[in-house]
Write an enzyme that holds these catalytic residues in place. Structure first.
Site, PDB file in Angstrom:
ATOM      1  N   SER A 110       0.871  -1.182   0.000  1.00  0.00           N
ATOM      2  CA  SER A 110       0.000   0.000   0.000  1.00  0.00           C
ATOM      3  C   SER A 110       0.901   1.223   0.000  1.00  0.00           C
ATOM      4  CB  SER A 110      -0.844   0.002   1.281  1.00  0.00           C
ATOM      5  OG  SER A 110      -1.409   1.291   1.505  1.00  0.00           O
ATOM      6  N   TYR A 170      -2.714  -1.056  10.386  1.00  0.00           N
ATOM      7  CA  TYR A 170      -2.618  -1.233   8.928  1.00  0.00           C
ATOM      8  C   TYR A 170      -1.294  -0.670   8.400  1.00  0.00           C
ATOM      9  CZ  TYR A 170      -4.036  -1.128   4.010  1.00  0.00           C
ATOM     10  OH  TYR A 170      -4.104  -1.319   2.653  1.00  0.00           O
TER      11      TYR A 170
HETATM   12  C1  BGC Z   1      -6.156   1.516   1.984  1.00  0.00           C
HETATM   13  C2  BGC Z   1      -7.324   2.372   1.543  1.00  0.00           C
HETATM   14  C3  BGC Z   1      -6.882   3.805   1.329  1.00  0.00           C
HETATM   15  C4  BGC Z   1      -5.649   3.875   0.454  1.00  0.00           C
HETATM   16  C5  BGC Z   1      -5.087   5.283   0.326  1.00  0.00           C
HETATM   17  C6  BGC Z   1      -5.053   1.677   0.995  1.00  0.00           C
HETATM   18  O1  BGC Z   1      -3.970   0.864   1.316  1.00  0.00           O
HETATM   19  O2  BGC Z   1      -6.564   0.163   2.091  1.00  0.00           O
HETATM   20  O3  BGC Z   1      -8.336   2.327   2.541  1.00  0.00           O
HETATM   21  O4  BGC Z   1      -7.933   4.527   0.702  1.00  0.00           O
HETATM   22  O5  BGC Z   1      -4.649   3.028   0.966  1.00  0.00           O
HETATM   23  O6  BGC Z   1      -5.034   5.954   1.552  1.00  0.00           O
END
Ligand code: BGC
Length: 287
Positions: free
Chosen positions: A172, A185
């Protein structure tokens, strides 16, 4: 809203991303975790369309996974759904060994399954911290480990691919952008970055390529509140210089190319597919 965001180009309706289908992955066997929805679904379908046999992993959404399998069957490749929780070691071991029994081997592991359990840090339970780390980070470790064992056993089959195997870690932008209210996360994705690079370093000499894709804001169920209403969408777009929210196909296209021999010299890299989110757009008009 700044002048820049009012650029006329952003008022033109977006066409969906093109679909890339040149049989780049013909004869390869891929497994996509969390292949029943969102980015995983688009990736599983794209791999199948590119000629790979595909195992569609899911944890609870059997109908979703079966629908993806149905679509992939249309490409004339072999495919089936496999239920497994990627955070459970025995289930990951069984999933990969069942794939080797049924399809003969594995060439591409897309460690995609992931989730969010958001909360301000002082309210975040240990349970939600652990859950996110177990699925997003430990799950990727287990899936990569089991795939790599098979890559090592089989080695390079030149008619199939120049590499002995490929792991794609779905990371991400939050492997590098801190994210208040999402500490579990962000920490899990920061961990994925170093997991990926360490595996890449360790196994490159065996012609095993480990890389990551770092999606930005992609329109999927995981971030529905961020794009569902016009107000939320407008706010989200302020973070995306390219002026559109990502489509799962944007990520699937990157996965196909990264898994293929077109990227045979790409090892230990994070492919950011984020419309420029990691360019710190706030600094375009400030700083
Ligand atoms: C997340 C999303 C978020 C995006 C940008 C992703 O890794 O799961 O919820 O919108 O990152 O912030």
């Amino acid at each position: 809203m700044s002048e820049r965001r009012r650029s006329p180009v952003h008022t033109v309706p977006d066409r969906p991303p093109p679909v890339y289908a040149p049989e780049l992955l013909k004869g390869q066997k891929a497994l996509v975790t969390g292949g029943n929805s969102g980015i995983g679904k688009a990736t599983a379908i794209a791999l199948g369309r590119s000629g790979a046999d595909v195992v569609v992993n899911y944890v609870s959404d059997r109908p979703g996974a079966e629908a993806v399998v149905k679509e992939i069957e249309g490409f004339g490749v072999r495919t089936y759904a496999h239920q497994a929780d990627v955070s459970q070691e025995d289930q990951v071991i069984d999933m990969v060994s069942a794939m080797i029994d049924r399809l003969g081997t594995i060439d591409i592991m897309v460690a995609n399954a992931g989730l969010q359990r958001d909360a301000p840090t002082v309210e975040m339970t240990l349970k939600d911290w652990n859950k996110v780390i177990e699925v997003n980070l430990t799950g990727q470790f287990l899936c990569a480990r089991e795939a790599i064992k098979e890559f090592q056993r089989r080695g390079v089959v030149p008619e199939v691919s120049r590499a002995a195997g490929k792991v794609i870690c779905m990371s991400s932008v939050h492997q590098m952008i801190p994210w208040a209210g999402h500490v579990n996360y962000a920490a899990s994705k920061g961990g994925v970055a170093m997991l990926m690079e360490t595996l890449a370093q360790e196994f490159a000499p065996q012609r095993i390529r480990v890389n990551a894709i770092a999606p930005g804001a992609i329109r999927t169920p995981i971030n529905r509140p961020a794009w569902e209403t016009p107000e939320a969408r407008e706010k989200l777009l302020e973070l995306i210089p390219y002026g559109r929210i990502g489509d799962p196909q944007d990520i699937a296209n990157a996965a196909v190319v990264l898994a293929s021999d077109l990227c045979d010299y790409v090892v230990g890299t994070t492919f950011y597919v984020d419309g420029g989110m990691t360019l710190f757009p706030g600094f375009a008009t400030g700083g």
